[in-house]
Write an enzyme that holds these catalytic residues in place. Structure first.
Site, PDB file in Angstrom:
ATOM      1  N   ARG A  36      86.643  65.753  60.660  1.00 44.56           N
ATOM      2  CA  ARG A  36      85.736  64.951  60.204  1.00 44.56           C
ATOM      3  C   ARG A  36      85.574  63.730  61.411  1.00 44.56           C
ATOM      4  O   ARG A  36      84.512  63.234  61.735  1.00 44.56           O
ATOM      5  CB  ARG A  36      86.288  64.064  58.947  1.00 44.56           C
ATOM      6  CG  ARG A  36      85.238  63.048  58.343  1.00 44.56           C
ATOM      7  CD  ARG A  36      85.739  62.703  57.046  1.00 44.56           C
ATOM      8  NE  ARG A  36      84.926  61.453  56.531  1.00 44.56           N
ATOM      9  CZ  ARG A  36      85.618  60.193  56.668  1.00 44.56           C
ATOM     10  NH1 ARG A  36      86.664  60.053  57.084  1.00 44.56           N
ATOM     11  NH2 ARG A  36      84.856  59.097  56.007  1.00 44.56           N
TER      12      ARG A  36
ATOM     13  N   ARG B 126      77.201  61.339  52.928  1.00 42.53           N
ATOM     14  CA  ARG B 126      78.757  61.453  53.257  1.00 42.53           C
ATOM     15  C   ARG B 126      79.132  60.011  53.712  1.00 42.53           C
ATOM     16  O   ARG B 126      78.453  59.016  54.171  1.00 42.53           O
ATOM     17  CB  ARG B 126      78.592  62.260  54.499  1.00 42.53           C
ATOM     18  CG  ARG B 126      78.323  63.828  54.331  1.00 42.53           C
ATOM     19  CD  ARG B 126      78.505  64.597  55.649  1.00 42.53           C
ATOM     20  NE  ARG B 126      77.918  66.079  55.147  1.00 42.53           N
ATOM     21  CZ  ARG B 126      78.557  66.959  54.708  1.00 42.53           C
ATOM     22  NH1 ARG B 126      79.771  66.772  54.447  1.00 42.53           N
ATOM     23  NH2 ARG B 126      78.035  68.022  54.571  1.00 42.53           N
TER      24      ARG B 126
ATOM     25  N   ASN C 211      73.464  50.189  53.706  1.00 43.15           N
ATOM     26  CA  ASN C 211      73.470  51.414  52.781  1.00 43.15           C
ATOM     27  C   ASN C 211      72.765  50.756  51.415  1.00 43.15           C
ATOM     28  O   ASN C 211      72.802  49.780  51.113  1.00 43.15           O
ATOM     29  CB  ASN C 211      74.845  51.900  52.476  1.00 43.15           C
ATOM     30  CG  ASN C 211      74.861  53.333  51.860  1.00 43.15           C
ATOM     31  OD1 ASN C 211      73.910  53.896  51.731  1.00 43.15           O
ATOM     32  ND2 ASN C 211      76.004  53.510  50.838  1.00 43.15           N
ATOM     33  N   THR C 212      72.098  51.722  50.956  1.00 41.14           N
ATOM     34  CA  THR C 212      71.469  51.411  49.636  1.00 41.14           C
ATOM     35  C   THR C 212      72.392  52.251  48.244  1.00 41.14           C
ATOM     36  O   THR C 212      72.902  53.382  48.925  1.00 41.14           O
ATOM     37  CB  THR C 212      70.202  51.976  49.481  1.00 41.14           C
ATOM     38  OG1 THR C 212      70.296  53.491  49.524  1.00 41.14           O
ATOM     39  CG2 THR C 212      69.256  51.559  50.384  1.00 41.14           C
ATOM     40  N   HIS C 213      72.628  51.419  47.197  1.00 43.52           N
ATOM     41  CA  HIS C 213      73.350  52.104  46.579  1.00 43.52           C
ATOM     42  C   HIS C 213      72.702  51.979  44.805  1.00 43.52           C
ATOM     43  O   HIS C 213      72.213  50.733  44.521  1.00 43.52           O
ATOM     44  CB  HIS C 213      74.754  51.387  46.344  1.00 43.52           C
ATOM     45  CG  HIS C 213      75.759  52.225  45.242  1.00 43.52           C
ATOM     46  ND1 HIS C 213      76.232  53.377  45.475  1.00 43.52           N
ATOM     47  CD2 HIS C 213      76.186  51.714  43.955  1.00 43.52           C
ATOM     48  CE1 HIS C 213      76.997  53.518  44.332  1.00 43.52           C
ATOM     49  NE2 HIS C 213      77.003  52.729  43.617  1.00 43.52           N
TER      50      HIS C 213
ATOM     51  N   ASP D 103      81.454  49.032  54.717  1.00 51.02           N
ATOM     52  CA  ASP D 103      82.958  48.891  55.447  1.00 51.02           C
ATOM     53  C   ASP D 103      83.457  50.235  55.172  1.00 51.02           C
ATOM     54  O   ASP D 103      83.165  51.116  54.917  1.00 51.02           O
ATOM     55  CB  ASP D 103      83.427  47.690  54.668  1.00 51.02           C
ATOM     56  CG  ASP D 103      83.658  47.782  52.993  1.00 51.02           C
ATOM     57  OD1 ASP D 103      83.527  48.791  52.688  1.00 51.02           O
ATOM     58  OD2 ASP D 103      84.279  46.845  52.672  1.00 51.02           O
TER      59      ASP D 103
ATOM     60  N   GLY E   1      85.678  50.977  52.625  1.00 50.54           N
ATOM     61  CA  GLY E   1      85.927  51.321  51.362  1.00 50.54           C
ATOM     62  C   GLY E   1      84.663  51.901  50.865  1.00 50.54           C
ATOM     63  O   GLY E   1      83.818  52.537  51.636  1.00 50.54           O
TER      64      GLY E   1
ATOM     65  N   ASP F 292      81.604  51.726  48.863  1.00 49.61           N
ATOM     66  CA  ASP F 292      80.954  51.046  48.220  1.00 49.61           C
ATOM     67  C   ASP F 292      81.465  49.517  47.855  1.00 49.61           C
ATOM     68  O   ASP F 292      81.140  48.932  46.935  1.00 49.61           O
ATOM     69  CB  ASP F 292      80.223  51.298  46.969  1.00 49.61           C
ATOM     70  CG  ASP F 292      79.385  52.684  47.129  1.00 49.61           C
ATOM     71  OD1 ASP F 292      78.712  52.949  48.186  1.00 49.61           O
ATOM     72  OD2 ASP F 292      79.313  53.835  46.040  1.00 49.61           O
TER      73      ASP F 292
END
Length: 201
Positions: A69, A95, A111-113, A145, A147, A149
């Site tokens: 990874r 990912r 990021n979108t969530h 970051d 973590g 989300d």
């Protein structure tokens, strides 16, 4: 002009909406002063045809092509940095990016969530909201970051859950709000009314 690199894994519906919003704004009184300079993916199943339609360069960095990874992350970071973006957006990128990528790009890594964080983090947010039998969920734009989300929140909005909702119907309504939030975030970044370093501090 704000330079963006966008990473996708699937159909790229949020990306298409962002591209359309930027294009549609060109002749308006308030154009979005942003340009998507490259679109990247982690799988050939991703809809990179979106980029071909608009002559946007693409790159594909598949985890299976690397021994681990971390090596994949290094290759991904190299491709992103080659385009010298002001901001990198994970838009349906399925990912977790390795810490070295986050450390190099954040807070200019978004990021979108499909939930109202910190509620329902993780890959199954829509399913989890329905199973929890809550009356509402939401959509969030955040800084990435290391973590899951847990990064600083830039924008979010509540979305009601209807009794007849399925995962699919709820997710479609969430996507509409995600697209609006993402477009407004990019607009505000281009205007300088959002300062990612201040939000992340």
């Amino acid at each position: 002009m704000l330079k963006l690199v966008v990473l996708i894994s699937g159909t790229g519906s949020n990306l298409r909406a962002l591209l359309d919003a930027i294009d549609d704004s060109r002749n308006s009184e308030q154009p979005i002063a942003a340009e998507i300079v490259a679109i990247g993916a982690d799988t050939p199943k991703a809809n990179l045809a979106l980029a071909a339609e608009r002559s946007i360069p693409t790159f594909l960095v598949q985890p299976g092509d690397y021994p681990d990874r971390a090596a994949w992350g290094d290759a991904l970071l190299e491709e992103i940095q080659r385009w010298e973006p002001d901001v990198t957006i994970l838009s349906g990128f399925m990912r977790l990016v390795p810490p070295r990528v986050v450390d190099a790009l954040s807070p200019e890594l978004l990021n979108t969530h499909p939930a109202y964080l910190p509620e329902f983090p993780g890959a199954h947010a829509v399913r989890d909201a329905i199973e929890a039998q809550v009356s509402e969920t939401g959509a969030t734009i955040m800084i990435v970051d290391n973590g899951v989300d847990t990064g600083p929140i830039i924008a979010q909005q509540r979305i009601p859950i209807h009794p007849e909702d399925t995962q699919e119907s709820l997710h479609e309504r969430i996507k509409i709000v995600e697209r609006e939030l993402l477009t407004e975030t990019v607009r505000n970044l281009a205007l300088g009314t959002i300062n990612l370093k201040e939000i992340a501090a």
